[in-house]
Design a protein around this motif. Structure first.
Motif, PDB file in Angstrom:
ATOM      1  N   LYS A 209       4.991   5.010  -5.898  1.00  0.00           N
ATOM      2  CA  LYS A 209       4.056   3.981  -6.360  1.00  0.00           C
ATOM      3  C   LYS A 209       4.780   2.896  -7.154  1.00  0.00           C
ATOM      4  O   LYS A 209       4.326   1.759  -7.240  1.00  0.00           O
ATOM      5  N   PRO A 310      -0.684  -0.949   0.637  1.00  0.00           N
ATOM      6  CA  PRO A 310      -2.027  -0.479   1.003  1.00  0.00           C
ATOM      7  C   PRO A 310      -2.920  -1.614   1.506  1.00  0.00           C
ATOM      8  O   PRO A 310      -3.023  -2.665   0.872  1.00  0.00           O
ATOM      9  N   GLU A 311      -3.547  -1.394   2.641  1.00  0.00           N
ATOM     10  CA  GLU A 311      -4.349  -2.437   3.263  1.00  0.00           C
ATOM     11  C   GLU A 311      -5.567  -2.788   2.410  1.00  0.00           C
ATOM     12  O   GLU A 311      -6.124  -1.945   1.706  1.00  0.00           O
ATOM     13  N   GLY A 312      -5.944  -4.070   2.493  1.00  0.00           N
ATOM     14  CA  GLY A 312      -7.120  -4.535   1.783  1.00  0.00           C
ATOM     15  C   GLY A 312      -6.904  -4.797   0.314  1.00  0.00           C
ATOM     16  O   GLY A 312      -7.852  -5.166  -0.395  1.00  0.00           O
ATOM     17  N   ARG A 313      -5.683  -4.614  -0.175  1.00  0.00           N
ATOM     18  CA  ARG A 313      -5.404  -4.844  -1.591  1.00  0.00           C
ATOM     19  C   ARG A 313      -4.454  -6.023  -1.758  1.00  0.00           C
ATOM     20  O   ARG A 313      -3.661  -6.323  -0.876  1.00  0.00           O
ATOM     21  N   ARG A 314      -4.570  -6.671  -2.912  1.00  0.00           N
ATOM     22  CA  ARG A 314      -3.642  -7.752  -3.226  1.00  0.00           C
ATOM     23  C   ARG A 314      -2.250  -7.154  -3.411  1.00  0.00           C
ATOM     24  O   ARG A 314      -2.063  -6.188  -4.138  1.00  0.00           O
ATOM     25  N   VAL A 315      -1.279  -7.729  -2.741  1.00  0.00           N
ATOM     26  CA  VAL A 315       0.077  -7.186  -2.784  1.00  0.00           C
ATOM     27  C   VAL A 315       0.683  -7.344  -4.173  1.00  0.00           C
ATOM     28  O   VAL A 315       0.713  -8.445  -4.732  1.00  0.00           O
ATOM     29  N   GLU A 319       5.619  -3.142  -6.115  1.00  0.00           N
ATOM     30  CA  GLU A 319       5.162  -1.822  -5.684  1.00  0.00           C
ATOM     31  C   GLU A 319       5.112  -1.686  -4.168  1.00  0.00           C
ATOM     32  O   GLU A 319       4.400  -0.845  -3.626  1.00  0.00           O
ATOM     33  N   THR A 320       5.878  -2.498  -3.470  1.00  0.00           N
ATOM     34  CA  THR A 320       5.891  -2.433  -2.007  1.00  0.00           C
ATOM     35  C   THR A 320       6.840  -1.346  -1.511  1.00  0.00           C
ATOM     36  O   THR A 320       7.699  -0.850  -2.248  1.00  0.00           O
ATOM     37  N   VAL A 365      -4.276   6.261   1.944  1.00  0.00           N
ATOM     38  CA  VAL A 365      -4.734   4.950   2.384  1.00  0.00           C
ATOM     39  C   VAL A 365      -3.762   4.436   3.457  1.00  0.00           C
ATOM     40  O   VAL A 365      -2.564   4.745   3.419  1.00  0.00           O
TER      41      VAL A 365
END
Length: 375
Positions: A209, A310-315, A319-320, A365
């Motif tokens: 994470k 994680p899809e649908g979240r602001r990057v 944490e990539t 996710v």
């Protein structure tokens, strides 16, 4: 210094004001709520005036503490003796090193300090739980006789000195001159260099994470085959970490908080390669720090090919889960003298798919893939 990583702060002396303030009220938690990473906490003099010089910086000119509203009904503890104000106390070692040690340079002055007092970053029922992990660091500095405090309740301190903050993040990562001199003179001075000459500082065993690269164990295997010892700092005592960084003559690492400590300890002859681990540019802080503290300009390697989040979240760029171009990485390390120039193969597609799936399962996710150019 002529490097583009350095700023005018790098060589700017700090104010030598060691005025002793009496009966200062330390307010760790204000009544007012503050948005984001900032929080209401601060110091007040004997007459009740707020002391802005105690505001805690993360970046130059950007305080994370704001003037707190005092709960008049709250109990007030008392602390006898003379204390150095240390800023904000962080449990995370990287933040501790950058933001909680930035005022310690004033300990070089023989002012009869009994201890160091910080504002706590987190609320705990037992105040000593936050500062107890700091003991090995102060021992490595030869300062184990100091009392360490981060009170959770309003506390009136008999005497306190508030020096400037000489280290932090961003342009502050070069450290101010007095801070650099102090750390170089004290940190690990009684700890002998011991360990391999070639070190790869790994993040593969950390919580994903926090952000890292995919297939890092493959990078480790390739470097281990060329004589590098894979080092996981979190598995070792601070004393061992210091000994390893002192002994190293070649260090390869992803950008990460372990490098803050390494930059304070390496020999001038040590060669360093820092691999950008994602779309953020926090790597600049480490480049800046190594040059200012050790006089070493690391080899910077930008080889991010793509990354997942994680899809649908602001990057959140730090944490990539990034994929490095292994061919480009191997070539860059070879060109800079960190390995043989024999080509590295590209990452295995099957291994990559399996690791992405494993991280998706752990996070519960699905991930979205992004091209590095889109960063």
């Amino acid at each position: 210094m002529s490097s583009s990583y350095q700023t005018e702060l790098t060589d700017m002396p700090m104010a030598q004001d060691f005025s002793v303030l009496r009966d200062v009220l330390v307010v760790p938690w204000g009544l007012n709520e503050v948005a984001g990473a900032k929080r209401a906490a601060g110091l007040f003099d004997a007459k009740g005036a707020y002391l802005p010089q105690a505001e805690c910086l993360r970046y130059e000119g950007s305080a994370v503490s704001v003037e707190p509203e005092i709960d008049a009904a709250a109990p007030v503890e008392t602390l006898s003796g003379r204390y150095l104000f240390g800023g904000m106390a962080y449990g995370h070692f990287g933040h501790f090193l950058c933001e909680s040690t930035g005022r310690l340079w004033a300990l070089a002055q023989d002012r009869g300090f009994d201890g160091v007092i910080w504002l706590p970053k987190i609320q705990l029922s037992h105040a000593q739980r936050l500062v107890k992990p700091f003991a090995p660091f102060f021992s490595a500095m030869g300062l184990s006789d100091l009392q360490l405090e981060a009170p959770q309740t309003n506390t009136r301190v008999e005497e306190i000195v508030i020096p400037e903050q000489g280290f932090g993040i961003g342009t502050l990562s070069s450290g101010r001159p007095e801070y650099r001199r102090f750390m170089q003179a004290h940190l690990g001075r009684e700890i002998a260099a011991e360990g391999p000459e070639k070190l790869y500082i790994s993040r593969s065993a950390l919580n994903a994470k926090r952000g890292s690269v995919l297939l890092e164990t493959e990078i480790e295997a390739r470097l281990a085959a060329e004589g590098y010892v894979i080092f996981h700092p979190q598995d070792h005592s601070l004393e061992v970490q210091i000994a390893r960084y002192k002994a190293a003559r070649q260090i390869v690492a992803l950008d990460g908080s372990a490098l803050h400590l390494a930059a304070m300890l390496i020999a001038p002859a040590c060669k360093v390669a820092i691999i950008n681990r994602g779309p953020s540019q926090n790597i600049d802080d480490y480049m800046r720090q190594f040059e200012a503290f050790a006089g070493v300009m690391p080899t910077r390697i930008d080889a991010v090919q793509s990354y997942w989040f994680p899809e649908g979240r602001r990057v959140v760029k730090r944490e990539t889960h990034a994929l490095l171009d292994f061919k480009a990485l191997g070539k860059a390390l070879g060109a800079a003298g960190f390995r043989k120039k024999t080509p590295w193969k590209a990452a295995d597609a099957t291994q990559l798919a399996a690791e992405v799936a494993e991280r998706e399962a752990r996070a519960e996710v699905a991930f979205t893939r992004y091209d590095a150019e889109a960063a």
